[in-house]
Motif scaffolding. Structure first.
Motif, PDB file in Angstrom:
ATOM      1  N   ILE A 125      42.400 -10.129 -14.364  1.00  0.00           N
ATOM      2  CA  ILE A 125      41.505 -11.339 -13.661  1.00  0.00           C
ATOM      3  C   ILE A 125      42.388 -12.402 -13.163  1.00  0.00           C
ATOM      4  O   ILE A 125      43.235 -12.718 -14.020  1.00  0.00           O
ATOM      5  CB  ILE A 125      40.551 -11.636 -14.902  1.00  0.00           C
ATOM      6  CG1 ILE A 125      39.603 -10.563 -15.227  1.00  0.00           C
ATOM      7  CG2 ILE A 125      40.034 -13.026 -14.291  1.00  0.00           C
ATOM      8  CD1 ILE A 125      38.666 -11.016 -16.477  1.00  0.00           C
ATOM      9  N   ASN A 126      42.143 -12.794 -12.157  1.00  0.00           N
ATOM     10  CA  ASN A 126      42.720 -14.031 -11.525  1.00  0.00           C
ATOM     11  C   ASN A 126      42.110 -15.447 -11.984  1.00  0.00           C
ATOM     12  O   ASN A 126      41.190 -15.702 -11.540  1.00  0.00           O
ATOM     13  CB  ASN A 126      42.809 -13.933 -10.014  1.00  0.00           C
ATOM     14  CG  ASN A 126      43.686 -15.047  -9.356  1.00  0.00           C
ATOM     15  OD1 ASN A 126      43.923 -16.086  -9.841  1.00  0.00           O
ATOM     16  ND2 ASN A 126      43.868 -15.029  -8.147  1.00  0.00           N
ATOM     17  N   HIS A 127      42.554 -16.061 -12.909  1.00  0.00           N
ATOM     18  CA  HIS A 127      42.046 -16.857 -13.651  1.00  0.00           C
ATOM     19  C   HIS A 127      42.052 -18.221 -12.807  1.00  0.00           C
ATOM     20  O   HIS A 127      41.078 -19.122 -12.990  1.00  0.00           O
ATOM     21  CB  HIS A 127      42.443 -17.430 -15.172  1.00  0.00           C
ATOM     22  CG  HIS A 127      42.279 -16.227 -16.109  1.00  0.00           C
ATOM     23  ND1 HIS A 127      41.120 -16.042 -16.764  1.00  0.00           N
ATOM     24  CD2 HIS A 127      42.995 -15.149 -16.692  1.00  0.00           C
ATOM     25  CE1 HIS A 127      40.995 -15.152 -17.447  1.00  0.00           C
ATOM     26  NE2 HIS A 127      41.928 -14.453 -17.497  1.00  0.00           N
ATOM     27  N   ASN A 128      43.000 -18.468 -12.039  1.00  0.00           N
ATOM     28  CA  ASN A 128      43.389 -19.674 -11.380  1.00  0.00           C
ATOM     29  C   ASN A 128      42.303 -19.679 -10.139  1.00  0.00           C
ATOM     30  O   ASN A 128      41.357 -20.688  -9.902  1.00  0.00           O
ATOM     31  CB  ASN A 128      44.500 -19.690 -10.699  1.00  0.00           C
ATOM     32  CG  ASN A 128      45.580 -20.078 -11.516  1.00  0.00           C
ATOM     33  OD1 ASN A 128      45.611 -20.738 -12.577  1.00  0.00           O
ATOM     34  ND2 ASN A 128      46.975 -19.462 -11.318  1.00  0.00           N
ATOM     35  N   LEU A 129      42.029 -18.573  -9.532  1.00  0.00           N
ATOM     36  CA  LEU A 129      40.817 -18.538  -8.495  1.00  0.00           C
ATOM     37  C   LEU A 129      39.603 -18.634  -9.086  1.00  0.00           C
ATOM     38  O   LEU A 129      38.881 -19.627  -8.545  1.00  0.00           O
ATOM     39  CB  LEU A 129      41.024 -17.084  -7.808  1.00  0.00           C
ATOM     40  CG  LEU A 129      39.744 -16.850  -6.855  1.00  0.00           C
ATOM     41  CD1 LEU A 129      39.936 -17.856  -5.865  1.00  0.00           C
ATOM     42  CD2 LEU A 129      40.047 -15.411  -6.472  1.00  0.00           C
ATOM     43  N   ASN A 130      39.282 -18.257 -10.366  1.00  0.00           N
ATOM     44  CA  ASN A 130      38.051 -18.335 -10.980  1.00  0.00           C
ATOM     45  C   ASN A 130      37.802 -19.775 -11.471  1.00  0.00           C
ATOM     46  O   ASN A 130      36.704 -20.397 -11.220  1.00  0.00           O
ATOM     47  CB  ASN A 130      37.969 -17.267 -12.159  1.00  0.00           C
ATOM     48  CG  ASN A 130      37.507 -15.973 -11.769  1.00  0.00           C
ATOM     49  OD1 ASN A 130      36.335 -15.798 -11.046  1.00  0.00           O
ATOM     50  ND2 ASN A 130      38.562 -15.010 -12.255  1.00  0.00           N
ATOM     51  N   PHE A 131      38.876 -20.410 -11.764  1.00  0.00           N
ATOM     52  CA  PHE A 131      38.749 -21.844 -12.190  1.00  0.00           C
ATOM     53  C   PHE A 131      38.170 -22.638 -11.126  1.00  0.00           C
ATOM     54  O   PHE A 131      37.508 -23.562 -11.135  1.00  0.00           O
ATOM     55  CB  PHE A 131      40.124 -22.252 -12.735  1.00  0.00           C
ATOM     56  CG  PHE A 131      40.088 -23.760 -13.035  1.00  0.00           C
ATOM     57  CD1 PHE A 131      39.410 -24.357 -14.034  1.00  0.00           C
ATOM     58  CD2 PHE A 131      40.866 -24.748 -12.025  1.00  0.00           C
ATOM     59  CE1 PHE A 131      39.422 -25.957 -14.367  1.00  0.00           C
ATOM     60  CE2 PHE A 131      41.003 -25.947 -12.400  1.00  0.00           C
ATOM     61  CZ  PHE A 131      40.102 -26.460 -13.205  1.00  0.00           C
ATOM     62  N   TRP A 132      39.045 -22.453  -9.762  1.00  0.00           N
ATOM     63  CA  TRP A 132      38.767 -23.205  -8.624  1.00  0.00           C
ATOM     64  C   TRP A 132      37.336 -23.029  -8.193  1.00  0.00           C
ATOM     65  O   TRP A 132      36.640 -23.789  -7.679  1.00  0.00           O
ATOM     66  CB  TRP A 132      39.742 -23.130  -7.543  1.00  0.00           C
ATOM     67  CG  TRP A 132      40.876 -23.786  -7.982  1.00  0.00           C
ATOM     68  CD1 TRP A 132      42.137 -22.894  -8.215  1.00  0.00           C
ATOM     69  CD2 TRP A 132      41.228 -25.186  -8.168  1.00  0.00           C
ATOM     70  NE1 TRP A 132      43.126 -23.909  -8.512  1.00  0.00           N
ATOM     71  CE2 TRP A 132      42.457 -25.292  -8.587  1.00  0.00           C
ATOM     72  CE3 TRP A 132      40.424 -26.221  -8.008  1.00  0.00           C
ATOM     73  CZ2 TRP A 132      43.153 -26.304  -8.928  1.00  0.00           C
ATOM     74  CZ3 TRP A 132      40.917 -27.582  -8.114  1.00  0.00           C
ATOM     75  CH2 TRP A 132      42.380 -27.552  -8.552  1.00  0.00           C
ATOM     76  N   TRP A 142      32.387 -15.508 -14.737  1.00  0.00           N
ATOM     77  CA  TRP A 142      33.681 -15.397 -15.084  1.00  0.00           C
ATOM     78  C   TRP A 142      33.780 -14.910 -16.612  1.00  0.00           C
ATOM     79  O   TRP A 142      34.652 -14.210 -17.068  1.00  0.00           O
ATOM     80  CB  TRP A 142      34.362 -16.733 -14.706  1.00  0.00           C
ATOM     81  CG  TRP A 142      35.809 -16.925 -15.070  1.00  0.00           C
ATOM     82  CD1 TRP A 142      36.816 -15.848 -15.289  1.00  0.00           C
ATOM     83  CD2 TRP A 142      36.359 -18.239 -15.267  1.00  0.00           C
ATOM     84  NE1 TRP A 142      38.098 -16.477 -15.719  1.00  0.00           N
ATOM     85  CE2 TRP A 142      37.955 -17.800 -15.536  1.00  0.00           C
ATOM     86  CE3 TRP A 142      35.911 -19.509 -15.253  1.00  0.00           C
ATOM     87  CZ2 TRP A 142      38.747 -18.885 -15.740  1.00  0.00           C
ATOM     88  CZ3 TRP A 142      37.148 -20.415 -15.263  1.00  0.00           C
ATOM     89  CH2 TRP A 142      38.300 -20.231 -15.734  1.00  0.00           C
ATOM     90  N   MET A 143      33.060 -15.531 -17.509  1.00  0.00           N
ATOM     91  CA  MET A 143      33.285 -15.130 -18.941  1.00  0.00           C
ATOM     92  C   MET A 143      32.679 -13.612 -19.127  1.00  0.00           C
ATOM     93  O   MET A 143      33.194 -12.857 -19.706  1.00  0.00           O
ATOM     94  CB  MET A 143      32.319 -16.093 -19.571  1.00  0.00           C
ATOM     95  CG  MET A 143      32.923 -17.303 -19.883  1.00  0.00           C
ATOM     96  SD  MET A 143      34.427 -17.230 -20.630  1.00  0.00           S
ATOM     97  CE  MET A 143      35.523 -18.558 -19.418  1.00  0.00           C
ATOM     98  N   VAL A 144      31.773 -13.162 -18.332  1.00  0.00           N
ATOM     99  CA  VAL A 144      31.113 -11.885 -18.482  1.00  0.00           C
ATOM    100  C   VAL A 144      32.448 -10.825 -17.885  1.00  0.00           C
ATOM    101  O   VAL A 144      32.589  -9.929 -18.486  1.00  0.00           O
ATOM    102  CB  VAL A 144      29.785 -11.694 -17.690  1.00  0.00           C
ATOM    103  CG1 VAL A 144      29.469 -10.281 -17.550  1.00  0.00           C
ATOM    104  CG2 VAL A 144      28.717 -12.366 -18.300  1.00  0.00           C
ATOM    105  N   GLN A 145      33.060 -11.369 -17.008  1.00  0.00           N
ATOM    106  CA  GLN A 145      34.073 -10.598 -16.364  1.00  0.00           C
ATOM    107  C   GLN A 145      35.329 -10.383 -17.293  1.00  0.00           C
ATOM    108  O   GLN A 145      35.767  -9.478 -17.300  1.00  0.00           O
ATOM    109  CB  GLN A 145      34.401 -11.305 -15.037  1.00  0.00           C
ATOM    110  CG  GLN A 145      35.678 -10.416 -14.031  1.00  0.00           C
ATOM    111  CD  GLN A 145      35.858 -11.006 -13.097  1.00  0.00           C
ATOM    112  OE1 GLN A 145      36.080 -12.431 -12.889  1.00  0.00           O
ATOM    113  NE2 GLN A 145      36.065 -10.388 -11.850  1.00  0.00           N
TER     114      GLN A 145
END
Length: 98
Positions: A48-55, A68-71
């Motif tokens: 998972i790309n956490h930086n992309l999901n954060f933005w 994001w949490m489900v993923q």
């Protein structure tokens, strides 16, 4: 009572077709048993790309945090399946737990 072989050439082709489809989807062969025709496959969890999901979450005012949490929780588990030939000569798939 006759001894009927569990696997013949036609059943072997069916099993190999199903196996090829799963390998295309990213599964890796862990174990093969030719006597009781079955194959154990596994698939590593996706990264998972956490930086992309954060933005994306910031841009949607936090709404994206739910998917994001489900993923994240779905990606923690390694998937394992068994593909085998049943008594009728048809391939079937079963999920492994544990």
């Amino acid at each position: 009572m006759k001894n009927v072989p569990l696997i013949n050439n036609e059943n072997s082709k069916k099993l190999s077709r199903v196996l090829a489809q799963k390998v295309k989807k990213g599964f890796v062969v862990e174990e093969v048993n030719d006597k009781l025709p079955f194959v154990v496959l596994s698939k590593k969890p996706a990264k998972i790309n956490h930086n992309l999901n954060f933005w994306i979450s910031c841009a949607t005012f936090g709404l994206w945090s739910i998917p994001w949490m489900v993923q994240y929780y779905q990606s923690k588990k390694e998937k394992k399946i068994i593909i085998a030939i049943d008594e009728d000569g048809m391939p079937f798939e079963e999920k492994c737990y544990g």
